[in-house]
Design an enzyme around this catalytic site. Structure first.
Site, PDB file in Angstrom:
ATOM      1  N   LYS A 243       0.858  -1.183   0.000  1.00  0.00           N
ATOM      2  CA  LYS A 243       0.000   0.000   0.000  1.00  0.00           C
ATOM      3  C   LYS A 243       0.904   1.246   0.000  1.00  0.00           C
ATOM      4  O   LYS A 243       1.832   1.320   0.796  1.00  0.00           O
ATOM      5  CB  LYS A 243      -0.873  -0.016   1.249  1.00  0.00           C
ATOM      6  N   GLU A 328     -18.392  -5.705  10.760  1.00  0.00           N
ATOM      7  CA  GLU A 328     -19.309  -4.982  11.656  1.00  0.00           C
ATOM      8  C   GLU A 328     -20.377  -5.907  12.250  1.00  0.00           C
ATOM      9  O   GLU A 328     -20.764  -5.756  13.415  1.00  0.00           O
ATOM     10  CB  GLU A 328     -19.979  -3.838  10.903  1.00  0.00           C
ATOM     11  N   ARG A 356     -25.106  -2.251   8.077  1.00  0.00           N
ATOM     12  CA  ARG A 356     -24.804  -3.676   7.818  1.00  0.00           C
ATOM     13  C   ARG A 356     -25.104  -4.536   9.036  1.00  0.00           C
ATOM     14  O   ARG A 356     -25.337  -5.724   8.931  1.00  0.00           O
ATOM     15  CB  ARG A 356     -23.334  -3.764   7.419  1.00  0.00           C
TER      16      ARG A 356
HETATM   17  C1  LIG Z   1     -18.311  -2.354   5.522  1.00  0.00           C
HETATM   18  C2  LIG Z   1     -17.140  -1.398   5.510  1.00  0.00           C
HETATM   19  N1  LIG Z   1     -16.468  -1.160   6.658  1.00  0.00           N
HETATM   20  C3  LIG Z   1     -15.441  -0.294   6.684  1.00  0.00           C
HETATM   21  C4  LIG Z   1     -15.070   0.368   5.547  1.00  0.00           C
HETATM   22  C5  LIG Z   1     -13.963   1.404   5.593  1.00  0.00           C
HETATM   23  N2  LIG Z   1     -12.835   0.993   4.748  1.00  0.00           N
HETATM   24  C6  LIG Z   1     -12.644   1.493   3.554  1.00  0.00           C
HETATM   25  S1  LIG Z   1     -11.316   0.856   2.800  1.00  0.00           S
HETATM   26  C7  LIG Z   1     -10.935  -0.083   4.181  1.00  0.00           C
HETATM   27  C8  LIG Z   1      -9.733  -0.954   4.205  1.00  0.00           C
HETATM   28  C9  LIG Z   1      -9.802  -1.916   3.054  1.00  0.00           C
HETATM   29  O1  LIG Z   1      -8.675  -2.779   3.129  1.00  0.00           O
HETATM   30  P1  LIG Z   1      -8.401  -3.703   1.870  1.00  0.00           P
HETATM   31  O2  LIG Z   1      -9.646  -4.366   1.437  1.00  0.00           O
HETATM   32  O3  LIG Z   1      -7.275  -4.562   2.245  1.00  0.00           O
HETATM   33  O4  LIG Z   1      -8.010  -2.676   0.704  1.00  0.00           O
HETATM   34  P2  LIG Z   1      -6.671  -1.791   0.633  1.00  0.00           P
HETATM   35  O5  LIG Z   1      -7.083  -0.411   1.122  1.00  0.00           O
HETATM   36  O6  LIG Z   1      -5.640  -2.431   1.483  1.00  0.00           O
HETATM   37  O7  LIG Z   1      -6.316  -1.789  -0.826  1.00  0.00           O
HETATM   38  C10 LIG Z   1     -11.888   0.102   5.149  1.00  0.00           C
HETATM   39  C11 LIG Z   1     -11.884  -0.560   6.478  1.00  0.00           C
HETATM   40  C12 LIG Z   1     -15.807   0.099   4.364  1.00  0.00           C
HETATM   41  N3  LIG Z   1     -15.548   0.764   3.205  1.00  0.00           N
HETATM   42  N4  LIG Z   1     -16.817  -0.770   4.372  1.00  0.00           N
END
Ligand SMILES: Cc1ncc(C[n+]2csc(CCOP(=O)(O)OP(=O)(O)O)c2C)c(N)n1
Ligand SMILES: CC(=O)[C@@H](O)[C@H](O)COP(=O)(O)O
Ligand SMILES: [Mg+2]
Length: 597
Positions: A243, A328, A356
């Site tokens: 990242k 969640e 959710r």
């Molecule tokens: C249901 C939900 N909970 C929390 C989030 C907040 N959120 C957005 S991106 C993220 C991290 C995502 O991690 P990953 O899938 O590994 O993608 P990366 O950013 O590492 O590419 C979170 C927790 C979300 N978008 N949806």
């Protein structure tokens, strides 16, 4: 600008050297543009080569490419003709920070809630099969964080049954914001390191597995994708990425690798500081104080420890903070278990993500009358993240839950008081909600009457309009009061503090006024206003109740204040509605001032 990046057909023809040069050019572009507009810099720097490879191997839009969460789709947008629009990223009328159907035929899923992509591709692939379209592939780009969400495992279970032309591009950078938590994270780490003993989880579930491969080697990813696509069976391509890759300030950002940044200096990576304290920051101090006052309080987050303000609590009470990953629903039912065990869990999620876990709050927490406190940050209009991020549904959902008590603080003082009141409730669930905003100045009450704070009463004027303000809307309500007074209307402004269920004393307030106007930063139907109108209609009080809130629609991305104004939730708009709605006094009737004298 579009001309400086190849289109999809030209991309497929590039040789390896030009591919590497293109990757660097995209990276430079991302840093320059996103440092101006703000946005998801780290996630997109991490998927440059992976996105190039996906678009070289698959034929969008005939093949369907779904980005889980969608925050990492900037490279996709650049390659599909929108580089020229990046100056408008997440601005009103500009391109969205997530895929958006109206922008491109190549965009599919607009919902930025994580862990959904595998379910979409499961459905897409089944529709291809049912329609006899054997040459189409459904592709999911899924992060390791998104894979910690329960919905993803429901989809894996279905996809594992086989027969679907699905390619799962696992973008594994080992992080959500922070390093991804849990057993799956450990398993992926073992696979990444090559120590994954024998068969891996995906193969056990019936998937093909290709990898782990260097996710920053376009050619290697491309070869792996071609192999996976040729199998015509659900196959995971495990891409190991970083990242923030290629931008030193993101790579060195241990907190979250510049997951989401505001405007910043690209040379230094320094973001421009905001003025004042955010609600999140204020909450962070209060919950830490409460942690010291109440040993039974346990704080919970769904992979967003710092974004929800639990940094200090985690430092001071590391044994009482739980990160469940992007889960969640699990967080809420696990909180029910914690409460059954004698703890008082404080579940901290963005309001939009509470959606959710509604059933868990209803049937696992409230049904058992358990002392769980929900802290809903980003409640109401958020702004740049658009329709699936506005936290505007929580009041309508919470209002349906028997025994749920909802508080909305109007200022920092009330946040501290209401949060303490919430964690002191042992007979059922509570919720405290506040917006994505800087907290305004203190709004003192003239007096508290049966739990309702009286914020303003027009001196020496009749009791014409009662404005009931939920939380931070008190500021706009007070502005409206001033405007109405200049029109000769007497206004009372009250803050119920605990906005759901309705405080019965509000019905008595209503009876003494000619009009009631309720204001809430939430969807209009089913929230505080609806509840008050219902409470009034259950009595013989005939005062009309006008409810102001957000329309039941998907509000586009933009600036919070502008959207609130457009929805009529600013002072002048409230005043206009009140002025237009107040019933005329019957001929010769005494003004309500005479009546109350
Ligand atoms: C249901 C939900 N909970 C929390 C989030 C907040 N959120 C957005 S991106 C993220 C991290 C995502 O991690 P990953 O899938 O590994 O993608 P990366 O950013 O590492 O590419 C979170 C927790 C979300 N978008 N949806
Ligand atoms: C993609 C996602 O769900 C979050 O990263 C979202 O961008 C929230 O951003 P803020 O924390 O800035 O509200
Ligand atoms: Mg990740």
């Amino acid at each position: 600008m579009t001309r400086s990046f190849p289109g999809l057909s030209e991309l497929k023809e590039l040789d390896h050297d030009r591919l590497s040069a293109l990757a660097e050019k995209i990276r430079t572009f991302l840093v320059r543009e996103v440092s101006r507009t703000g946005g998801h810099l780290g996630p997109n720097l991490g998927v440059v080569e992976l996105t190039l490879a996906v678009h070289r191997v698959f034929d969008s839009p005939r093949d369907k490419i779904v980005f889980d969460t969608g925050h990492q789709s900037y490279v996709h947008k650049i390659l599909t003709g929108r580089a020229v629009d990046f100056g408008t990223l997440r601005k009103a009328g500009g391109i969205a920070g997530y895929p958006q159907n109206s922008e491109s035929v190549h965009d599919l899923v607009e919902n930025s809630h994580a862990s959904t992509a595998l379910s979409y591709v499961d459905g897409l692939a089944k529709s291809f099969r049912l329609r006899g379209e054997k040459d189409r592939t459904a592709v999911a780009v899924v992060g390791d964080g998104a894979l910690t969400g329960g919905l993803a495992w429901e989809a894996l279970n279905n996809l594992g049954a086989g027969g679907s032309p699905v390619v799962v591009v696992l973008n594994d950078n080992g992080r959500s914001y922070a390093p991804t938590a849990g057993g799956l994270a450990d398993h992926l780490a073992a696979l990444r390191s090559g120590e994954g003993t024998g068969t891996n989880l995906f193969e056990l579930l019936g998937f093909g597995y290709v990898g782990p491969i260097d996710g920053h080697d376009t050619v290697a990813v491309e070869e792996a994708l071609r192999e996976a696509a040729s199998r015509r069976e659900p196959t995971v391509v495990h891409c190991v990425t970083e990242k923030g890759h290629g931008y030193v300030h993101a790579e060195n950002d241990e907190a979250d690798r510049m997951h989401a940044v505001g405007a910043m200096d690209p040379e230094t990576g320094e973001q421009k500081p905001g003025s004042g304290r955010s609600w999140t920051s204020l909450f962070g101090d209060v919950i830490a104080e409460i942690g010291a006052e109440h040993e039974d309080v346990v704080a919970m987050t769904a992979a967003m420890l710092l974004p929800v303000g639990l940094g200090r609590f985690a430092r001071e009470f590391p044994e009482r903070v739980i990160d469940v990953g992007i889960a969640e629903q699990h967080a809420v039912t696990s909180a029910a278990g914690l409460a059954m065990g004698g703890s008082h869990p404080v579940v901290c999620v963005y309001a939009t993500f509470f959606n959710r876990a509604f059933d868990q709050a209803l049937m696992d927490v409230a049904l058992h009358g358990l002392p769980v406190t929900f802290v809903l940050d980003r409640a109401g209009v958020t702004g740049p993240d658009g329709p699936s991020h506005h936290g505007m549904w929580d009041l309508a959902l919470l209002g349906r839950i028997p025994g749920m008590r909802v508080a909305a603080p109007r200022d920092a003082d009330q946040l501290s008081l209401l949060l303490r009141e919430a964690v002191a409730v042992s007979t059922g669930p509570t919720a405290v909600r506040f917006p994505k905003a800087t907290a305004g100045p203190a709004i003192p009450a003239m007096q508290r009457m049966d739990g309702v704070d009286l914020l303003r009463r027009s001196p020496g004027m009749p009791l014409d309009v009662l404005i009931v303000a939920a939380g931070v809307t008190a500021t706009a309500a007070l502005e409206a009061a001033e405007l109405l007074e200049s029109e000769g209307l007497g206004v009372t402004v009250v803050d119920p503090r605990w906005i759901l269920p309705v405080n019965p004393v509000l019905v008595h307030f209503a009876a003494r006024h000619r009009l009631v106007v309720t204001v809430e930063d939430g969807v209009r139907g089913g929230g505080m206003g609806s509840a008050l109108r219902e409470a009034v209609s259950d009595t013989r009080v005939t005062t009309p109740v006008v409810t102001l809130g957000l329309p039941k629609s998907f509000l586009a991305h933009g600036d919070r204040a502008t959207i609130l104004r457009a929805c009529g939730l600013d002072g002048p708009s409230i005043a206009r509605v009140a002025s237009a709605s107040i019933p005329a006094l019957p001929e010769g009737a005494p003004t309500s001032a005479e009546v109350t004298r």
